[in-house]
Scaffold this motif. Structure first.
Motif, mmCIF file in Angstrom:
data_model
loop_
_atom_site.group_PDB
_atom_site.id
_atom_site.type_symbol
_atom_site.label_atom_id
_atom_site.label_comp_id
_atom_site.label_asym_id
_atom_site.label_seq_id
_atom_site.Cartn_x
_atom_site.Cartn_y
_atom_site.Cartn_z
ATOM 1 N N GLY A 11 0.808 -1.215 0.000
ATOM 2 C CA GLY A 11 0.000 0.000 0.000
ATOM 3 C C GLY A 11 0.838 1.260 0.000
ATOM 4 O O GLY A 11 0.563 2.211 -0.742
ATOM 5 N N ALA A 159 0.574 3.991 6.171
ATOM 6 C CA ALA A 159 0.389 2.763 5.407
ATOM 7 C C ALA A 159 1.214 1.666 6.061
ATOM 8 O O ALA A 159 1.864 0.870 5.389
ATOM 9 C CB ALA A 159 0.814 2.976 3.959
ATOM 10 N N LEU A 297 -4.299 4.232 5.328
ATOM 11 C CA LEU A 297 -4.436 3.582 4.020
ATOM 12 C C LEU A 297 -4.149 2.087 4.177
ATOM 13 O O LEU A 297 -3.312 1.686 4.982
ATOM 14 C CB LEU A 297 -3.445 4.239 3.056
ATOM 15 N N GLY A 298 -4.846 1.261 3.405
ATOM 16 C CA GLY A 298 -4.582 -0.172 3.410
ATOM 17 C C GLY A 298 -4.935 -0.820 4.738
ATOM 18 O O GLY A 298 -5.914 -0.454 5.383
ATOM 19 N N ALA A 315 -5.718 -2.072 -0.891
ATOM 20 C CA ALA A 315 -4.673 -1.103 -0.547
ATOM 21 C C ALA A 315 -4.220 -0.339 -1.787
ATOM 22 O O ALA A 315 -3.973 0.875 -1.730
ATOM 23 C CB ALA A 315 -3.491 -1.818 0.107
ATOM 24 N N ASP A 318 -6.932 2.127 -2.590
ATOM 25 C CA ASP A 318 -6.797 3.262 -1.661
ATOM 26 C C ASP A 318 -5.750 4.244 -2.182
ATOM 27 O O ASP A 318 -5.966 5.467 -2.198
ATOM 28 C CB ASP A 318 -6.334 2.777 -0.283
ATOM 29 N N ALA A 319 -4.598 3.710 -2.545
ATOM 30 C CA ALA A 319 -3.479 4.550 -2.965
ATOM 31 C C ALA A 319 -3.847 5.392 -4.178
ATOM 32 O O ALA A 319 -3.590 6.604 -4.215
ATOM 33 C CB ALA A 319 -2.271 3.668 -3.280
#
Length: 414
Positions: A11, A159, A297-298, A315, A318-319
């Motif tokens: 991620g 992350a 995140l992730g 993940a 998300d990124a």
């Protein structure tokens, strides 16, 4: 905009590359480990994640690391087929599903991040605190072998996985990840090719399960590299060491009766050079990911059970979503708000779905309705019910073919 990413896993590295490609180039990644060694076993990248990697220019690199499964098949613990469905291009997606070694994927992302980012990855930096500043910036404090160091940025992205230090700083009373009561044993074996050599299989039920999928094509002797996950409900507290290597023999014994015409499960387990043991845990959903100019995140935001093979894929999404909104919003705060609005409610629903076994529910229903096996699966779980379970999960996870193929790109206009 100066950005700090805490964590150089899949991620974090995907976020660094995504931000750079979106025009946000002042990015530095901090990683607690002294080296990125590319550890782990297999991972499935579903078509919605492969789409994002393709748009980052990584498709060929990642495709060369593994294989593209064409079918996913579910069986009961007696080896009887419950449900099969095409995957990737065979299912009508514009992008394949890819099965790769997690470590090789991480190293490929690391190499790309190192090539594109202006700053090298800062290894040996363990996050120990964050503080907000009067100008809206955030300062991260890291512990290193040389002592504590501070780094200030306009945005800090956590992350750093299921044991995220940034998450713990925001939710200090949360405690350890809750345990499901199941233990996972993961390994890689070289075995004779099973079925058509491009099928991912899941067999069992909610008490005991076996998952296997190819990581390579068959060699001239007909053998291929296979990733597997053996799972069983066991006693204890779930506080076993993560990544603890165990002897394959006792695990193979747990599956001694699982020798099917098309796959010898105990032999597959016994053939592993090493098996790693994990408690099957996740994280409860959060009311907020973003505090000031920090966000998650992730797995740091939404660690979930591996039901559906979706954690790494989410993940990556998300990124890409975070990078898109930061690049297109008028302010950092607006971008963070858009990111959380796009991702957190969906991940909260998906987490609940994985706790309900996700698409693997067909195996649990077969066990509940016919624990000793069946003559005709249609008498146990009608086709319409099986189709609905599969479609519901794809919708929740964001990779129903029609939705994914028609969704606008997350690549910002430059």
């Amino acid at each position: 905009m100066k950005i700090i990413i805490v964590g150089a896993g899949i991620g974090g590295l995907a976020a660094a590359i995504s931000l750079h490609e979106a025009g946000l180039t002042d990015v530095t990644v901090y990683e607690r480990s002294a080296a990125i060694r590319g550890l782990g076993v297999g991972i499935n990248l579903l078509p919605h994640a492969v789409r994002e990697l393709t748009e980052l220019g990584l498709a060929d690199t990642i495709a060369d690391l593994g294989v593209a499964p064409a079918t996913l098949s579910y069986f009961n613990r007696h080896g009887q087929p419950i449900w099969s469905e095409p995957r990737g291009l065979a299912a009508g997606y514009h992008w394949p599903q890819l099965s790769v070694h997690r470590g090789r994927l991480q190293l490929a992302l690391r190499d790309l991040a190192e090539a594109r980012l202006a700053e090298p990855i800062r290894l040996g930096h363990r996050l120990i605190g964050v503080a907000s500043n009067s100008d809206g910036s955030e300062t991260a404090r890291f512990s290193t072998d040389a002592g504590d160091v501070d780094a200030t940025a306009d945005l800090i992205i956590g992350a750093d996985g299921i044991h995220s230090a940034l998450r713990a700083a925001r939710y200090p009373a949360e405690g350890a990840p809750p345990w499901s009561g199941l233990t996972l044993w993961r390994g890689v074996s070289r075995i004779p090719a099973f079925l058509d050599g491009r099928t991912m299989i899941m067999a069992g039920d909610g008490e005991q399960k076996f998952v296997a999928y190819p990581l390579s094509a068959a060699d001239p002797t007909g053998r291929m590299l296979v990733n597997f996950i053996a799972e069983r409900r066991v006693g204890g507290s779930g506080d076993a060491d993560w990544n603890r290597a165990v002897d394959p023999a006792p695990i193979a014994e747990l599956f001694r009766d699982w020798s099917f015409d098309w796959l010898d499960v105990p032999a597959t387990i016994a053939a592993a050079d090493e098996i790693l043991e994990y408690p099957m845990v996740d994280r409860d959903p959060l009311p907020h990911w973003t505090f000031g100019r920090t966000t998650l995140l992730g797995d740091a935001a939404h660690a979930m059970y591996p039901n559906g093979s979706n954690g790494g894929s989410q993940a990556i999404i998300d990124a890409r979503t975070l990078a898109f909104h930061l690049a297109t919003a008028d302010t950092i705060d607006e971008g963070l708000a858009r990111y959380e609005a796009a991702r957190r409610p969906r991940m909260t629903a998906l987490l609940a779905g994985t706790r309900a076994t996700g698409p693997e529910r067909v195996m649990q229903l077969a066990h509940e309705r016919a624990p000793h096996g069946f003559g005709d699966i249609d008498d146990i779980i009608p086709l319409s019910e099986r189709e609905q379970i599969a479609a519901d999960y794809k919708t929740a996870a964001g990779f129903l073919p029609t939705i994914l193929n028609e969704r606008p790109s997350l690549t910002p206009a430059r």
